[in-house]
Design a protein around this motif. Structure first.
Motif, PDB file in Angstrom:
ATOM      1  N   ARG A 144     -70.815 -67.596 103.916  1.00  0.00           N
ATOM      2  CA  ARG A 144     -71.172 -67.853 105.320  1.00  0.00           C
ATOM      3  C   ARG A 144     -71.277 -66.547 106.102  1.00  0.00           C
ATOM      4  O   ARG A 144     -72.177 -66.347 106.891  1.00  0.00           O
ATOM      5  CB  ARG A 144     -70.149 -68.766 105.971  1.00  0.00           C
ATOM      6  CG  ARG A 144     -70.264 -70.219 105.568  1.00  0.00           C
ATOM      7  CD  ARG A 144     -69.397 -71.110 106.432  1.00  0.00           C
ATOM      8  NE  ARG A 144     -67.976 -70.785 106.367  1.00  0.00           N
ATOM      9  CZ  ARG A 144     -67.137 -71.256 105.441  1.00  0.00           C
ATOM     10  NH1 ARG A 144     -67.572 -72.079 104.514  1.00  0.00           N
ATOM     11  NH2 ARG A 144     -65.874 -70.914 105.446  1.00  0.00           N
ATOM     12  N   GLU A 145     -70.337 -65.656 105.845  1.00  0.00           N
ATOM     13  CA  GLU A 145     -70.266 -64.408 106.606  1.00  0.00           C
ATOM     14  C   GLU A 145     -71.432 -63.476 106.289  1.00  0.00           C
ATOM     15  O   GLU A 145     -72.016 -62.870 107.172  1.00  0.00           O
ATOM     16  CB  GLU A 145     -68.933 -63.714 106.287  1.00  0.00           C
ATOM     17  CG  GLU A 145     -68.668 -62.490 107.135  1.00  0.00           C
ATOM     18  CD  GLU A 145     -67.309 -61.881 106.837  1.00  0.00           C
ATOM     19  OE1 GLU A 145     -67.173 -60.680 107.047  1.00  0.00           O
ATOM     20  OE2 GLU A 145     -66.398 -62.607 106.385  1.00  0.00           O
ATOM     21  N   PHE A 146     -71.781 -63.373 105.023  1.00  0.00           N
ATOM     22  CA  PHE A 146     -72.779 -62.386 104.638  1.00  0.00           C
ATOM     23  C   PHE A 146     -74.187 -62.948 104.491  1.00  0.00           C
ATOM     24  O   PHE A 146     -75.145 -62.193 104.373  1.00  0.00           O
ATOM     25  CB  PHE A 146     -72.356 -61.684 103.344  1.00  0.00           C
ATOM     26  CG  PHE A 146     -71.081 -60.935 103.521  1.00  0.00           C
ATOM     27  CD1 PHE A 146     -71.047 -59.750 104.244  1.00  0.00           C
ATOM     28  CD2 PHE A 146     -69.900 -61.419 103.010  1.00  0.00           C
ATOM     29  CE1 PHE A 146     -69.863 -59.069 104.431  1.00  0.00           C
ATOM     30  CE2 PHE A 146     -68.703 -60.737 103.179  1.00  0.00           C
ATOM     31  CZ  PHE A 146     -68.693 -59.561 103.898  1.00  0.00           C
ATOM     32  N   GLY A 147     -74.294 -64.297 104.468  1.00  0.00           N
ATOM     33  CA  GLY A 147     -75.612 -64.924 104.445  1.00  0.00           C
ATOM     34  C   GLY A 147     -76.540 -64.359 103.396  1.00  0.00           C
ATOM     35  O   GLY A 147     -76.146 -64.057 102.290  1.00  0.00           O
ATOM     36  N   LYS A 148     -77.765 -64.185 103.754  1.00  0.00           N
ATOM     37  CA  LYS A 148     -78.815 -63.809 102.809  1.00  0.00           C
ATOM     38  C   LYS A 148     -78.713 -62.369 102.311  1.00  0.00           C
ATOM     39  O   LYS A 148     -79.110 -62.061 101.194  1.00  0.00           O
ATOM     40  CB  LYS A 148     -80.160 -64.040 103.477  1.00  0.00           C
ATOM     41  CG  LYS A 148     -81.334 -63.850 102.599  1.00  0.00           C
ATOM     42  CD  LYS A 148     -82.553 -64.322 103.349  1.00  0.00           C
ATOM     43  CE  LYS A 148     -83.770 -63.628 102.908  1.00  0.00           C
ATOM     44  NZ  LYS A 148     -84.920 -64.052 103.682  1.00  0.00           N
ATOM     45  N   THR A 149     -78.193 -61.468 103.113  1.00  0.00           N
ATOM     46  CA  THR A 149     -78.162 -60.065 102.688  1.00  0.00           C
ATOM     47  C   THR A 149     -77.201 -59.844 101.532  1.00  0.00           C
ATOM     48  O   THR A 149     -77.449 -59.013 100.676  1.00  0.00           O
ATOM     49  CB  THR A 149     -77.773 -59.140 103.855  1.00  0.00           C
ATOM     50  OG1 THR A 149     -76.490 -59.543 104.329  1.00  0.00           O
ATOM     51  CG2 THR A 149     -78.802 -59.198 104.959  1.00  0.00           C
ATOM     52  N   LEU A 150     -76.114 -60.573 101.517  1.00  0.00           N
ATOM     53  CA  LEU A 150     -75.127 -60.504 100.438  1.00  0.00           C
ATOM     54  C   LEU A 150     -74.800 -59.079 100.018  1.00  0.00           C
ATOM     55  O   LEU A 150     -74.956 -58.691  98.871  1.00  0.00           O
ATOM     56  CB  LEU A 150     -75.588 -61.313  99.225  1.00  0.00           C
ATOM     57  CG  LEU A 150     -75.525 -62.817  99.423  1.00  0.00           C
ATOM     58  CD1 LEU A 150     -76.122 -63.524  98.230  1.00  0.00           C
ATOM     59  CD2 LEU A 150     -74.109 -63.279  99.642  1.00  0.00           C
ATOM     60  N   THR A 151     -74.371 -58.308 100.976  1.00  0.00           N
ATOM     61  CA  THR A 151     -73.885 -56.971 100.646  1.00  0.00           C
ATOM     62  C   THR A 151     -72.369 -57.012 100.738  1.00  0.00           C
ATOM     63  O   THR A 151     -71.806 -57.421 101.756  1.00  0.00           O
ATOM     64  CB  THR A 151     -74.453 -55.906 101.610  1.00  0.00           C
ATOM     65  OG1 THR A 151     -74.195 -56.311 102.940  1.00  0.00           O
ATOM     66  CG2 THR A 151     -75.940 -55.724 101.400  1.00  0.00           C
ATOM     67  N   PHE A 152     -71.719 -56.638  99.656  1.00  0.00           N
ATOM     68  CA  PHE A 152     -70.270 -56.654  99.583  1.00  0.00           C
ATOM     69  C   PHE A 152     -69.769 -55.244  99.309  1.00  0.00           C
ATOM     70  O   PHE A 152     -70.421 -54.460  98.619  1.00  0.00           O
ATOM     71  CB  PHE A 152     -69.788 -57.556  98.436  1.00  0.00           C
ATOM     72  CG  PHE A 152     -70.218 -58.986  98.565  1.00  0.00           C
ATOM     73  CD1 PHE A 152     -69.725 -59.791  99.581  1.00  0.00           C
ATOM     74  CD2 PHE A 152     -71.113 -59.538  97.670  1.00  0.00           C
ATOM     75  CE1 PHE A 152     -70.109 -61.109  99.699  1.00  0.00           C
ATOM     76  CE2 PHE A 152     -71.506 -60.855  97.776  1.00  0.00           C
ATOM     77  CZ  PHE A 152     -71.002 -61.641  98.795  1.00  0.00           C
ATOM     78  N   THR A 153     -68.585 -54.936  99.801  1.00  0.00           N
ATOM     79  CA  THR A 153     -67.953 -53.669  99.464  1.00  0.00           C
ATOM     80  C   THR A 153     -67.327 -53.811  98.075  1.00  0.00           C
ATOM     81  O   THR A 153     -67.102 -54.930  97.594  1.00  0.00           O
ATOM     82  CB  THR A 153     -66.854 -53.303 100.476  1.00  0.00           C
ATOM     83  OG1 THR A 153     -65.804 -54.267 100.359  1.00  0.00           O
ATOM     84  CG2 THR A 153     -67.397 -53.256 101.897  1.00  0.00           C
ATOM     85  N   VAL A 154     -67.023 -52.708  97.461  1.00  0.00           N
ATOM     86  CA  VAL A 154     -66.374 -52.732  96.145  1.00  0.00           C
ATOM     87  C   VAL A 154     -65.023 -53.435  96.254  1.00  0.00           C
ATOM     88  O   VAL A 154     -64.650 -54.210  95.364  1.00  0.00           O
ATOM     89  CB  VAL A 154     -66.214 -51.298  95.572  1.00  0.00           C
ATOM     90  CG1 VAL A 154     -65.388 -51.303  94.298  1.00  0.00           C
ATOM     91  CG2 VAL A 154     -67.579 -50.687  95.310  1.00  0.00           C
ATOM     92  N   ASP A 155     -64.298 -53.206  97.345  1.00  0.00           N
ATOM     93  CA  ASP A 155     -63.010 -53.884  97.533  1.00  0.00           C
ATOM     94  C   ASP A 155     -63.176 -55.396  97.598  1.00  0.00           C
ATOM     95  O   ASP A 155     -62.361 -56.146  97.061  1.00  0.00           O
ATOM     96  CB  ASP A 155     -62.309 -53.374  98.807  1.00  0.00           C
ATOM     97  CG  ASP A 155     -61.765 -51.963  98.651  1.00  0.00           C
ATOM     98  OD1 ASP A 155     -61.554 -51.545  97.485  1.00  0.00           O
ATOM     99  OD2 ASP A 155     -61.561 -51.296  99.673  1.00  0.00           O
ATOM    100  N   GLN A 156     -64.225 -55.861  98.283  1.00  0.00           N
ATOM    101  CA  GLN A 156     -64.475 -57.298  98.341  1.00  0.00           C
ATOM    102  C   GLN A 156     -64.808 -57.844  96.948  1.00  0.00           C
ATOM    103  O   GLN A 156     -64.294 -58.894  96.557  1.00  0.00           O
ATOM    104  CB  GLN A 156     -65.633 -57.601  99.304  1.00  0.00           C
ATOM    105  CG  GLN A 156     -65.261 -57.407 100.747  1.00  0.00           C
ATOM    106  CD  GLN A 156     -66.467 -57.484 101.654  1.00  0.00           C
ATOM    107  OE1 GLN A 156     -67.524 -56.929 101.356  1.00  0.00           O
ATOM    108  NE2 GLN A 156     -66.299 -58.175 102.769  1.00  0.00           N
TER     109      GLN A 156
END
Length: 166
Positions: A144-156
């Motif tokens: 929900r938070e990142f939606g379509k872009t789906l960029t995550f940090t390495v920690d995530q």
């Protein structure tokens, strides 16, 4: 039927008469069911055609839901859209060139954890990550938070993997 079998054993009727009686009823029921099957309605849906880099992509409803159909190496290829559409909260006819390019780029490397790629995938039940030959569920809050872009940090990414292990 049981009564008819008793009559055969008592000699009051013949086996052939009982079978003929059975067949008349059975064949009518069978014909009725076959007629119903043949008149089954076909589901018709709208198609949307996109041309990207001189290549044709058809967005349509298939046997198992919405999909993108295109040609790859001279053969038809398909990308299921169900999980993706749920994620981006779109209808299949709202899929645009940006969506198609994003999906053609799958699986997408999101980063590295423990020197191994973490890749993003879309399956029939939604999106998931793959790491070290294991599928990793992406928590709903992250989707929900990142939606379509789906960029995550390495920690995530690490936290998703750790959560999946437990």
């Amino acid at each position: 039927m049981e009564e008819d079998l008793d009559k055969i054993s008592e000699g009051k009727t013949t086996r052939l008469e009982v079978l003929n009686k059975f067949w008349k009823t059975f064949s009518k029921d069978l014909s009725t069911q076959l007629d119903k099957k043949e008149t089954k309605k076909e589901v018709k849906s709208e198609n949307k055609e996109l041309t990207i880099n001189n290549k044709k992509y058809i967005i349509r409803i298939g046997k198992f839901g919405p999909l993108i159909e295109y040609e790859k190496d001279g053969k038809k290829a398909f990308i299921g859209l169900k999980g993706y559409l749920q994620l981006v909260k779109k209808e299949y006819l709202d899929v645009d060139e940006e969506d198609v390019k994003f999906l053609l780029d799958m699986p997408k490397v999101m980063g590295k954890v423990d020197n191994k790629d973490v890749t993003l995938h879309f399956g029939p039940y939604g999106s998931y990550l793959k790491h070290d030959n294991s599928n990793v569920k992406i928590p709903n809050f992250a989707l929900r938070e990142f939606g379509k872009t789906l960029t995550f940090t390495v920690d995530q990414l690490k936290s998703f993997i750790e959560f999946a292990k437990n």
